[in-house]
Design an enzyme around this catalytic site. Structure first.
Site, short mmCIF file in Angstrom:
data_model
loop_
_atom_site.label_atom_id
_atom_site.label_comp_id
_atom_site.label_asym_id
_atom_site.label_seq_id
_atom_site.Cartn_x
_atom_site.Cartn_y
_atom_site.Cartn_z
N HIS A 1 -0.50 -17.06 1.57
CA HIS A 1 0.47 -16.63 0.42
C HIS A 1 1.75 -17.62 0.45
CE1 HIS A 1 -1.10 -12.49 -0.41
NE2 HIS A 1 -1.81 -12.71 0.92
N GLY B 1 -0.22 -9.67 0.20
CA GLY B 1 0.96 -9.86 -0.50
C GLY B 1 2.23 -9.36 0.12
N CYS C 1 -8.01 -8.66 3.08
CA CYS C 1 -7.37 -7.52 1.95
C CYS C 1 -7.10 -6.37 2.55
CB CYS C 1 -8.66 -7.39 1.17
SG CYS C 1 -8.03 -6.31 -0.42
N CYS D 1 -0.99 -5.61 -3.97
CA CYS D 1 -1.82 -6.56 -2.98
C CYS D 1 -1.09 -6.41 -1.51
CB CYS D 1 -1.63 -8.12 -3.36
SG CYS D 1 -2.24 -9.15 -2.22
N GLU E 1 -3.08 -12.86 -7.53
CA GLU E 1 -3.97 -13.14 -6.68
C GLU E 1 -5.22 -13.98 -6.96
OE1 GLU E 1 -6.46 -9.79 -3.49
OE2 GLU E 1 -5.34 -9.09 -5.24
#
Length: 273
Positions: free
Chosen positions: A155, A216, A78, A213, A204
Site C-alpha cells: 500500500h 487499505g 484482503c 478496502c 485497489e
C-alpha cells in the site's frame, strides 16, 4: 441436446460494499484460473464482485483463503474478505492467506481481525530500490511524499487536506503501474477529520476505485500513527462505511467491521467460458 453441466455453489458477501464471490473448494472440485476468476467477477455476464475468494483446506490454520481480483490476478491479502470468511465460518477462525495468517472472531453482524504486524522496510513493500518508506521522495501531480506499508499486500498512503477532491480515478492506475512497484501497489488517499477520524479513498490494484478496502484502512492507520496524525485507535471512513482500526508500533493491527452474507446460489460455469 446439450449435456447438463455441474453447478458451482457460491456465496455472495460484502464488507462495506466491497463485494465477494466466495467459493468453498473443500466441498466441491474447483480448478480456478485467471480466466474463470475474471468471468465470475464480471458484473455484466458473470456474478459480479470486486474479488473472488477461494476457500481451501489448510495444514496450519482452520482454512486457507486465496484471493483473485476482478482482473483475474491473484493477490496476497484482503481484510474485508477475511471478515466475511470469519462470519461465514462462525465463532473464531485462523485463516491462512498468501500474505500471512489472520485471526478472526465473529461478532454479531461482523468480525474483529488480528491482521498481524505491518512490514515497513522498503524491500518488504516491495519497492524497486531503497528509500525512506515514512516520507518517500516521490510524487504524482499533487500527490507527494507518501508512506509505504505492507499489511500482507503493498500500500501507498497519501495524506491530503481533503480526500474527496483528489482525482483518484485518473491517478490511481498511473501510480499502481509505476515501475517503482514491482508487484504493483494499492493507492490510498486520506485526510484527517476534525473529530480525529480518517476519511479514505482507495484505488485497489486489479480492481479500481472501491467502496471499501480493509487492508487499505489498516495501512492508512499505520501510516497515520507513524506520521503522528492520530493516536493508536480511530475510525476510518470509506465510501461504503466505517471501520474501527487500532495499532500500536510493535503490535498487531486490529480491525473491526461488518460482514454481510447476501445470498447463496449455484452457477453453470460453462455458460461463462
Amino acid at each position: 441436446m446439450r449435456p447438463v453441466s455441474p453447478k458451482l455453489a457460491f456465496h455472495k458477501m460484502h464488507g462495506l460494499g466491497n463485494d465477494f464471490v466466495v467459493i468453498d473448494a473443500r466441498v466441491q472440485s474447483v480448478t480456478m484460473t485467471e480466466g474463470l476468476a475474471r468471468a465470475l467477477a464480471d458484473r455484466h455476464t458473470g456474478i459480479g464482485c470486486d474479488q473472488l475468494i477461494l476457500l481451501e483446506p489448510s495444514d496450519t490454520a482452520d482454512i486457507a483463503m486465496r484471493i483473485f481480483n476482478a482482473d483475474g490476478s491473484e493477490v496476497e491479502a484482503c481484510g474485508n474478505a477475511a471478515r466475511c470468511v470469519t462470519q461465514l465460518i462462525g465463532a473464531e477462525a485462523m485463516i491462512e492467506t498468501p500474505g500471512g495468517t489472520i485471526y478472526g472472531k465473529s461478532e454479531g453482524g461482523g468480525a474483529t481481525l488480528d491482521m498481524g504486524q505491518p512490514r515497513l522496510d522498503w524491500d518488504a513493500i516491495p519497492l524497486a530500490y531503497a528509500m525512506d518508506t515514512l516520507d518517500m521522495p516521490v510524487g504524482w501531480d499533487a500527490l507527494e511524499n507518501p508512506v509505504a506499508v505492507n499489511v500482507g499486500n503493498p500500500h501507498l498512503v497519501f495524506f491530503v487536506d481533503n480526500a474527496d477532491t483528489v482525482d483518484l480515478a485518473r491517478l490511481g492506475p498511473i501510480i499502481e503501474h509505476d515501475p517503482l512497484f514491482p508487484d504493483r501497489v494499492n493507492v490510498n488517499v486520506a485526510s484527517v477529520e476534525p473529530d480525529g477520524s480518517l476519511k479514505l479513498h482507495v484505488w485497489e490494484r486489479g480492481v479500481g476505485l472501491t467502496r471499501a478496502c480493509g487492508t487499505g484502512a489498516c495501512a492508512t492507520m499505520v501510516a497515520a500513527v507513524r506520521r503522528k496524525l492520530v493516536d493508536g485507535e480511530t475510525v476510518v471512513r470509506l465510501p461504503g462505511g466505517a471501520l474501527s482500526i487500532a495499532w500500536t508500533p510493535g503490535e498487531a493491527i486490529r480491525m473491526t467491521g461488518p460482514a454481510i452474507h447476501v445470498f447463496s446460489a449455484e452457477i453453470d460455469i460453462e455458460m461463462l467460458l
